[in-house]
Every structure is written in structure tokens, then in C-alpha cells.
Scaffold this active site. Sequence first.
Site, PDB file in Angstrom:
ATOM      1  N   TRP A 307       0.910  -1.256  -0.317  1.00  0.00           N
ATOM      2  CA  TRP A 307       0.305   0.087  -0.004  1.00  0.00           C
ATOM      3  C   TRP A 307       0.827   1.465   0.337  1.00  0.00           C
ATOM      4  O   TRP A 307       0.688   2.408  -0.282  1.00  0.00           O
ATOM      5  CB  TRP A 307      -0.890   0.088   1.088  1.00  0.00           C
ATOM      6  CG  TRP A 307      -0.330   0.312   2.659  1.00  0.00           C
ATOM      7  CD1 TRP A 307       1.285  -0.665   2.711  1.00  0.00           C
ATOM      8  CD2 TRP A 307      -1.017   1.279   3.525  1.00  0.00           C
ATOM      9  NE1 TRP A 307       0.869  -0.380   4.217  1.00  0.00           N
ATOM     10  CE2 TRP A 307       0.107   0.334   4.825  1.00  0.00           C
ATOM     11  CE3 TRP A 307      -1.951   1.587   3.747  1.00  0.00           C
ATOM     12  CZ2 TRP A 307       0.105   1.622   5.781  1.00  0.00           C
ATOM     13  CZ3 TRP A 307      -1.673   2.188   5.197  1.00  0.00           C
ATOM     14  CH2 TRP A 307      -1.406   2.249   6.123  1.00  0.00           C
ATOM     15  N   GLU A 449       0.794  -2.510  12.609  1.00  0.00           N
ATOM     16  CA  GLU A 449       1.196  -4.003  12.526  1.00  0.00           C
ATOM     17  C   GLU A 449       1.016  -5.277  14.140  1.00  0.00           C
ATOM     18  O   GLU A 449       1.493  -6.643  14.275  1.00  0.00           O
ATOM     19  CB  GLU A 449       2.357  -4.525  11.538  1.00  0.00           C
ATOM     20  CG  GLU A 449       1.820  -3.647  10.230  1.00  0.00           C
ATOM     21  CD  GLU A 449       2.320  -4.237   9.546  1.00  0.00           C
ATOM     22  OE1 GLU A 449       3.750  -4.079   9.804  1.00  0.00           O
ATOM     23  OE2 GLU A 449       2.394  -3.859   8.165  1.00  0.00           O
TER      24      GLU A 449
HETATM   25  O1  IFM Z   1       3.887  -1.421   3.943  1.00  0.00           O
HETATM   26  C1  IFM Z   1       4.674  -1.515   5.078  1.00  0.00           C
HETATM   27  C2  IFM Z   1       3.523  -1.472   6.449  1.00  0.00           C
HETATM   28  O2  IFM Z   1       2.990  -0.780   6.614  1.00  0.00           O
HETATM   29  C3  IFM Z   1       4.769  -2.011   7.520  1.00  0.00           C
HETATM   30  N1  IFM Z   1       5.916  -2.811   7.358  1.00  0.00           N
HETATM   31  C4  IFM Z   1       6.986  -2.519   5.803  1.00  0.00           C
HETATM   32  C5  IFM Z   1       5.763  -2.091   5.062  1.00  0.00           C
HETATM   33  C6  IFM Z   1       6.889  -1.787   3.448  1.00  0.00           C
HETATM   34  O3  IFM Z   1       7.082  -0.535   3.346  1.00  0.00           O
END
Ligand code: IFM
Length: 709
Positions: A307, A449
Site C-alpha cells: 500500500w 502491525e
Molecule cells: O507497508 C509497510 C507496512 O505498513 C509496515 N511494514 C513495512 C511495509 C513496507 O514498507
Amino acid sequence: MSQWTVETSDATKVVQNGNTFLIANGYLGYRGTLEEMSAKDFVAVNLLGVYDKHGDAWREPVNAPDPLHLTLSVNGEQLTDETPKLAHRQWLDLKAAVHHRQTTFELGGVQVTLTTERFASAADEHLLAGKVSVQVDRPAEVVIDHAIDPKVWDLNGPHFVDEKPITDGILLTTGEGDLVAVTQRVDALQWRSSGTRLSTEAKPGVTYTYTVQALVYTSLDVPAERLVSTITQGLHETDYQDQLAEHKATWAKRWDRSNVQITGDNDADLALRYSLYQLQSIAPHHLDLSIPARGLSGQTYKGAFFWDTEMFMLPFFLRTDPEVARRLLNYRINTLPQALKKAQHYGYQGAFYAWESQADGRDATSDYNVTDVFTGRPMRTYFKDKQIHISAAVAMALWSSYQLTGDVRLLTDGGLQVLIECAKFYYSRSYWSPLKHRFELLDVLGPDEYHERVNNNAYTNRAALATVQAALEGVVVVAKADPERLKEIQQQVDWGTWQARLSDYVVDLYIPEPDADGVIPQFDGYRDLENVFVPAVRDRLLKPNEYWGGAYGVASDTQVIKQADVVLLLKQFQNDYTTEQKLLNWQYYEPRTEHGSTLSASTYALVACEIGKADWAYPFFMQSATVDLTGKSKQFAGGVYIGGTHPAANGGAWMDVVQGFCGLQEVDGRPTVASHLPSHWQSVSFKVCVRGRWYQAQVTQDTATIQPM
Ligand code: IFM
């Protein structure tokens, strides 16, 4: 005066600086290592969209052999890692997108200076070209082997199962059966040459120069049976200087549209320009693909598109290079079939886009995306299964692109199907609470996350609502513009069944409200978690690389989050919240945010600008803009290497300046600006394209103007 050069004289950090000094052209990326280096130094010619899976390891993009590699010997002594370096300078000319280095070695009893330049052609995406010059301080015999180095650096390789010589080059076959061909032509008038070996009796005061033209093609570009003839015929007689001139002319056009000039802060001016260099280097200028989360700097994150593109990079391209923006959007339109399949796989309807999307839209995310550093075992994570806000990112990007460009073809050529299928997905993924009389989104993973499998993540619910609203409005727009096409689309998406459902859904979907004290809970029960700040949680780490989230991470039972989540909600849906609400929530969440993702800082900066706190925003903006210059970002997530360049931070830095400090907004296709400059900045000037028309903006501490050009 604008700053256009990034440089270093530190010869000890060349390998770490490989990301900073990257050159790329949206087809391939060449890390900023030195010509004499090899696979062990992470030299990489990283290819966009060619993937391979070796054994049980992750499927990742393929690195091609290095056609710019050289081996230097002077008076019979070969250059090695141990050869003393008397002076070293490495620099990127951002205006021309050319990498330079100059190093003086003590070798074979003389001082020899190696000077090179190289570029990944912006005019011909297959071309990597370089110029090499040698000078000595005493007469010496100089020998250079300029052969393609077939040894490639891999995280999860090897990826080539076959290698054959072809005229002037090499043809390799990946484990998945794709072909990669690399050829090289060296023009060395001042040198004796025998095969790939160049030699000369060098005299002091004379510069011995040669040029290299290398081509890279894959069987994704031309059918396999024509690959060898295409690449060998491609090594034509074009002069190096002409190729360089074409490359520079292409970049001059790019900069003419995209340059942002900041006066009063040279560091910020350079950092932002460098960010724009990175973005424009890695953008797919010729292919309907997207931008990997680590650009073209290597194989990290499986070379996948996240995203990151829609949320953090697209805003820049939409306003400075609409053709690239359209390619990025086409990629999502073209990969709708995989998103439909993914939804079906989980038992839902509509389109559930891949969290880590590879070229054809397949989801590369592993069920075990991080490693437990204590046991060495893979840890179950739910990025793929539960990070459902990805479909909204795609839908919101399409809808805001339509609103900005006014181009209804974006909707009629596939965009409206995507909107409707994403809307269907959220509806089918929702739970109707019979007691609360509302739809809820349960068991999700929000942008933060670290807290997995939560209910009613405020950002996700609001983004789902925006998706469904966009689908309903999209139908109205296409009904006016092209009723015949609408009928076809409605048939394809079974609109008769869905219209009423989606219309009810926008009324009945639950959007979490602020608590009595004004804090918007990130998800149900968030405020009941241990209320601590980031340093307290950091102190609990037993190992530096341990994973903070998941089932038993140090942050999981606390209010500490990885990255902007509620603050992203405030940014994305800025009209839903008052300045007071934004201020209060920014202040609540910031001390609880680790900023463990490079997506976080730019969002905090944007919201700080909106609440009139430009000086709070400034350090977050600088963090975002300098991440690839300083290399200060997490290199490991739970034992897994995540280093490389950070295009989402680069794009976020542009948003911070243009949309944050300069307040750019577009309402009904008309751009406006407002001054929120940090107190030490004098002015910012930039151009943007809105509805096909170019505007020049100039913002100072007291004035803000934007005029059609
Ligand atoms: O898309 C991101 C995510 O929001 C957080 N971890 C790394 C990913 C890639 O940049």
C-alpha cells in the site's frame, strides 16, 4: 541556491552506502557499490517484475549479472579489498542521475586513480552505461579486465539454473524458466584490447579512458526465441556521449516538472530533492507495474508492492507525472483477478488485494513473515490474512485520482470494477451485530502491525466506508459519462444484487467515536492495554532485533504502536475531525508510537502541519526525507533483513512539504495553497498538474500563491 549533489569521502562505508548511491530507471536498479566489488559486497542489478523462488525460500526478484564490473591490475598487482586507498570520493549528480566515484589507490608501486561515471538510462530502460578513466603518477603497466561478472548477490537464491555464453554476453535461465540476457560492449580506443582484457603502458599526466555500453533484457520484454537476437543487435554504435545526453535530457524534463526548491534550509532542500531523485529513478516509466517497498535496491520484502505506493507515492506522481501515476493505477486494475481470487480463498466476495503483491498480483506474504530471534523459528503473523485495509488503499487511490484528474476513463477502463469489487469485499467481510444494529469489521490488523487480530480498527473501518462510498459515487459518475459502459460494468459486478446492500452498508457501518476524553481508540479495547510510552517498552527488549508485535511481542499488550494508525485516520479523513480533535490525538498517540516503520514520520508531520504546528512537523519531515541519506532505519524485523531504500518515506517527504508546509489542496479541480512553513524557511516553490493543467506555486512565511502556467 538548489542543492544537487550527494557525496561521501568515506571509503569504509561503501557497502552500507549501496542504497544511498543507487541508480535506477524503473526497469533495473544498480546499487551504489564500486566497479571492482562483487556479490559479497551486495553488488546488485535488481530487475523489476522478474521473480524466482528457490527451494522453500521466499519468492523474490532476480538480480542480473553485473556488466559494469572490472578487475584492475597495475604492474602485475591486482586490486583487492586490502589495497590501500589514499583518497576516495563518491557522488551522485541528482540533476543528471549519474553516479561518480574517484579513488586513488597505492597499487603496483604507483599511485593510480580510478575515476568512473555510470547511469541507468532514462531514455532506454535496457541500457546501463559507464565511463572509466585511469591515471598514474609514474609510468606503469595497467591492465583491466572488463568482463560481465556472473556472480550475483541473492538473499534467497541462487535463482539461475542455467548459464550460456552469447555474443558479447551471457544468457541465464531462472528456476521459474524466465530468461535474463546481459551483453556488454567496451569502446577503448586508447587501450590495447584482447577479448575483455584492456591494457596500456600508462604515462603520468595522461588520462586513459574507455566506455561501456551494457544491455539487459528478459523474456518478459521480448519472446524467448527473439531475446538473443534483440539484445545482440541492440548493442549498436551509438556514442556514449549521445546516450548520456539523451539520458540527461529525459531527466531535465522530469526535474522541470517535479523540482521543489526550499530556501532558508539547504539540508531540507537537498534531502527532499534526493527523495524525488529516488522516486523518479524507480518509477515504472514503461511498464504497468508498481514500485517495490524497497525500490530497486535489492530483494528485500520480496520485491513486492505494498500500500506504500498508493498511500505515499502516488500523490507525488499524480501531480508531477500523470503517466507514471496511470501506470501505477493500471497495475491494480490489471491485478483485480488475483484480488478476487484472494477474497474467494478466504471465503469472501469481491476483491481482497495482496498485502505483498508481486507482478501478477499474487500475494507473496508468508504466513510466517518474521522470525523469533530467541528460537530461530518462524513466527505466525497475520499481515496477509488480516491487513484488509489494503483494498481500501487501492480504492481510495483510484477514487482520489479520478477526482484530481477528472478523467472518467480511469473509471470506465476498469477502475469502477475495482471500486465495486473492493466494496463488495468489505461488505462480505463485515459482521452484522444484531444487538448493536451495525456492521463491524472484526479480527483485523490495522496499519499498526503490532496489535494483531483486533476488532474495529478505526482507520480500517473508516477506509472501508470510503471505499463503499466511492463505489456508489463512481456508479453515478459513469452513469452520466457513459451509460452504455455502465450497463456492461453493472452486469459484470452483479450490481442488481449489490446496490441495495452497499447503500445500507454506508449508513450502518460502525465508525469508532472518540472516548469521553477525546481520544479515538485505535481499536476495541485499545485503551485497556497497559498505558506506557515507547522508551519503557524498548527497555524490555532482550535482543535488539526481537519482534515487538504478534502474539507475545513486548508491545502487544501495551498501547505502544509501530506506526501512525489513528494519526493516519486523521490525515486521510481530515474533514471528519476538528483541529482540537487532531491536536489531542496527535499528542496522545505520538509518545506511544515507535515509528518503527518509515511510513510513520511523514504522516505525523502532515497532521502536525494541519494543526498549525509546523515546527513539530519539521523533525518528522526531516526523518522521512533523510532516511536513505543517513541509512538510519530498522535493518531487521524479527531477524529478517528489511534494509534498502524507502520510497514511501521519499513520497511522504514530498507530501509533507507540498501538502503539509505549503497546504496544497484541490477542490473541484482547483488547487489552493496556504503557508505553514517551519519558522526558519524562507520560501518553497514547486509545480503541480491538476486536471491536465500545470500550476506554479510559491509559498513564503506570509504569502501563498498558485498560478496556472
Ligand atoms: O507497508 C509497510 C507496512 O505498513 C509496515 N511494514 C513495512 C511495509 C513496507 O514498507
